[in-house]
Design a protein around this motif. Structure first.
Motif, short mmCIF file in Angstrom:
data_model
loop_
_atom_site.label_atom_id
_atom_site.label_comp_id
_atom_site.label_asym_id
_atom_site.label_seq_id
_atom_site.Cartn_x
_atom_site.Cartn_y
_atom_site.Cartn_z
N TYR A 34 16.47 16.65 61.78
CA TYR A 34 15.37 16.05 62.53
C TYR A 34 14.61 15.02 61.69
N LYS A 35 14.39 15.34 60.41
CA LYS A 35 13.59 14.46 59.55
C LYS A 35 14.42 13.63 58.58
N LYS A 36 15.75 13.82 58.62
CA LYS A 36 16.65 13.07 57.73
C LYS A 36 16.26 13.27 56.26
N ILE A 37 16.12 14.53 55.86
CA ILE A 37 15.75 14.85 54.49
C ILE A 37 16.82 15.73 53.87
N THR A 38 16.72 15.96 52.56
CA THR A 38 17.70 16.79 51.86
C THR A 38 17.38 18.26 52.05
N GLU A 39 18.33 19.11 51.67
CA GLU A 39 18.12 20.56 51.78
C GLU A 39 16.95 21.00 50.91
N ASN A 65 17.95 29.55 56.81
CA ASN A 65 19.04 28.56 56.76
C ASN A 65 19.04 27.68 57.99
N ARG A 66 18.80 28.28 59.15
CA ARG A 66 18.77 27.52 60.40
C ARG A 66 17.62 26.52 60.40
N ALA A 67 16.46 26.94 59.93
CA ALA A 67 15.29 26.05 59.89
C ALA A 67 15.54 24.89 58.94
N LYS A 68 16.14 25.16 57.79
CA LYS A 68 16.45 24.08 56.84
C LYS A 68 17.38 23.06 57.48
N LEU A 69 18.41 23.53 58.16
CA LEU A 69 19.37 22.63 58.78
C LEU A 69 18.71 21.76 59.84
N LEU A 70 17.86 22.36 60.66
CA LEU A 70 17.18 21.60 61.71
C LEU A 70 16.24 20.55 61.11
N LEU A 71 15.52 20.93 60.05
CA LEU A 71 14.63 19.98 59.40
C LEU A 71 15.41 18.82 58.79
N LYS A 121 5.31 34.83 54.97
CA LYS A 121 6.66 34.73 54.45
C LYS A 121 7.33 33.45 54.93
N ILE A 122 8.31 32.98 54.13
CA ILE A 122 9.04 31.77 54.51
C ILE A 122 9.76 31.99 55.85
N ALA A 123 10.23 33.22 56.08
CA ALA A 123 10.95 33.51 57.33
C ALA A 123 10.04 33.32 58.54
N ASP A 124 8.75 33.64 58.41
CA ASP A 124 7.81 33.46 59.51
C ASP A 124 7.65 31.97 59.83
N VAL A 125 7.54 31.16 58.78
CA VAL A 125 7.43 29.71 58.98
C VAL A 125 8.73 29.18 59.58
N ALA A 126 9.86 29.69 59.09
CA ALA A 126 11.16 29.25 59.60
C ALA A 126 11.28 29.52 61.10
N ALA A 127 10.81 30.67 61.53
CA ALA A 127 10.88 31.02 62.95
C ALA A 127 10.05 30.04 63.79
N ALA A 128 8.86 29.70 63.29
CA ALA A 128 8.01 28.75 64.01
C ALA A 128 8.65 27.36 64.06
N VAL A 129 9.29 26.96 62.95
CA VAL A 129 9.94 25.65 62.89
C VAL A 129 11.10 25.58 63.88
N TYR A 143 13.58 22.90 52.24
CA TYR A 143 13.14 24.20 51.73
C TYR A 143 11.73 24.08 51.16
N ARG A 144 11.45 22.95 50.51
CA ARG A 144 10.12 22.73 49.94
C ARG A 144 9.06 22.73 51.03
N GLN A 145 9.35 22.11 52.16
CA GLN A 145 8.40 22.09 53.26
C GLN A 145 8.14 23.49 53.80
N LEU A 146 9.21 24.27 53.93
CA LEU A 146 9.04 25.65 54.39
C LEU A 146 8.21 26.45 53.39
N GLN A 147 8.50 26.24 52.13
CA GLN A 147 7.80 26.98 51.07
C GLN A 147 6.32 26.62 51.02
N GLN A 148 6.01 25.33 51.11
CA GLN A 148 4.61 24.91 51.08
C GLN A 148 3.84 25.42 52.28
N SER A 149 4.47 25.39 53.46
CA SER A 149 3.82 25.91 54.66
C SER A 149 3.54 27.40 54.54
#
Length: 428
Positions: free
Chosen positions: A387-392, A378-384, A409-417, A396-402
């Motif tokens: 920062y990028k002026k995009i929708t929720e 949730n924190r990573a989505k909010l920051l994205l 896991k998505i949580a691992d990507v979220a931590a890096a973001v 989430y799609r960016q986190l999922q694709q990464s």
């Protein structure tokens, strides 16, 4: 045995019971929140069709649903005030109280939203997003309640319940967006991608739910996904993914989509009702067991007080008890028979209590992993979004694709973001 030592042992158990009683009350509130969320989801779907049809469809159903939603809201507000405003013991979690305040603030503006819907001063898209944000606020309260739980078994149920609620919410958003697509007679590529993302989000939340659900609940979920409504909905999902950019000649299919999606969500609600019933039964049994242990401790200490005092050396030579790292331990050949029974009996109570607390902490740490991962995402989505002026959904799609590209896991990507964006902010 020093009397104050026994008093602290009893005080520790009393503190545990106090925390469990607060947790029991919180679990009852979670039940009320799940009911309100269900009614808001129904209100969102009905209002969507009401707006899309120019107020010609679902007018009567909408008025009936508003009564159900208002009733659920009043019950929850009453319970919240009793638990957190008028309670003898104040809540010590500022985060939970802040989340509740935010959700209630959203409810305060709900009458204005309903009036705009009635007067058609808002689009179906705007109404859907407004209801979704309000529901998300209440889901945050459930997640925070789970994070504050002090019992591992109860926390497991709360984590399962939150993820079932989250799955159902994604299903509700899919129902709303799909209905708009079918009703318009044309499905855009953007809408098809949004629906696919919501389906994948449901799969992710459902997987976490199944991880923490009981075997009976897992079986019920499998039956739900094999139901006629779920299979029919899947066929319409496939149809939608084949339609982007083309004109659909049968907008009336929107009614079928809404009905199948609603039947599936109603089945989730029934499963949720069973889950909340299990939760209430578990919390009640846990409190009762702790109270019985307290009575047993009191009875045992009364017996020990009547016996002559003795050495408490057992505590000092037990290597399992916390002590100085690197200190030598007396050899096991120590004559334990020199330690009299009364002290050993009291020490047994003390050791059992310490072991109980350690085990509870270990189990809670494992269960709270899922809660931490959800908060991090949730924190990573909010920051994205910021920062990028995009929708929720885009965040989430960016986190999922990464996560798919990195096979993690998505949580691992979220931590890096989160770490990367925080560093970028500090550098700026």
């Amino acid at each position: 045995m020093n009397p104050s030592t026994a008093q602290f042992l009893l005080a520790a158990k009393q503190a545990e019971i106090k925390a469990l009683l607060q947790l029991s009350a919180s679990c009852q509130l979670v039940t009320g929140i799940s009911e309100l969320v269900h009614q808001l989801q129904r209100e969102r779907g009905i209002s969507n069709i009401f707006l899309a049809s120019g107020c010609e469809l679902f007018a009567r159903q909408r008025q009936q649903q508003l009564q159900h939603s208002t009733s659920a809201e009043l019950q929850l507000r009453t319970a919240l005030e009793q638990q957190y405003i008028h309670a003898l013991q104040p809540c010590n979690s500022s985060r939970l109280l802040s989340d509740i305040c935010l959700a209630l603030q959203g409810m305060d503006h709900l009458p204005a939203l309903r009036e705009q819907i009635q007067q058609q001063k808002i689009t179906p898209l705007q109404a859907t997003e407004a209801y979704s944000r309000l529901i998300a606020a209440w889901l945050a309260v459930v997640l925070e309640s789970a994070d504050l739980a002090c019992d591992a078994s109860i926390t497991r149920v709360l984590v399962a319940l939150f993820n079932l609620l989250q799955t159902k919410e994604y299903a509700g958003q899919e129902r709303a967006w799909g209905a708009m697509g079918f009703a318009s007679g044309k499905v855009s590529t953007e809408l098809a991608e949004r629906l696919l993302l919501l389906q994948q989000a449901q799969q992710h939340s459902a997987a976490v739910f199944l991880e923490f659900a009981s075997s009976a609940q897992q079986q019920q979920w499998q039956q739900l996904e094999q139901s006629v409504a779920a299979k029919q909905l899947q066929q319409l999902r496939t149809m939608l993914q084949q339609l982007p950019g083309t004109t659909m000649l049968v907008p009336a299919v929107s009614d079928l989509w809404y009905q199948f999606a609603t039947d599936r969500m109603d089945a989730m609600h029934q499963l949720m009702a069973l889950l909340t019933a299990d939760l209430q039964q578990l919390t009640s049994a846990t409190v009762t067991a702790a109270q019985q242990q307290l009575q047993q401790h009191r009875h045992k200490l009364t017996e020990l007080t009547a016996l002559p005092g003795s050495s408490g050396l057992t505590l000092l030579i037990d290597p399992s008890m916390p002590g100085l790292y690197g200190a030598s331990v007396l050899p096991q050949t120590t004559n334990e028979h020199s330690i009299k029974a009364p002290s050993r009996s009291f020490y047994q109570l003390l050791s059992e209590q310490a072991q109980h607390i350690r085990q509870m902490h270990t189990e809670l740490t494992d269960v709270r992993r899922a809660i931490g991962e959800q908060k991090l995402t949730n924190r990573a989505k909010l920051l994205l979004m910021q920062y990028k002026k995009i929708t929720e959904e885009q965040a989430y799609r960016q986190l999922q694709q990464s996560a798919m590209q990195q096979q993690c896991k998505i949580a691992d990507v979220a931590a890096a973001v989160v770490n990367a964006l925080h560093k970028a902010k500090e550098q700026n």
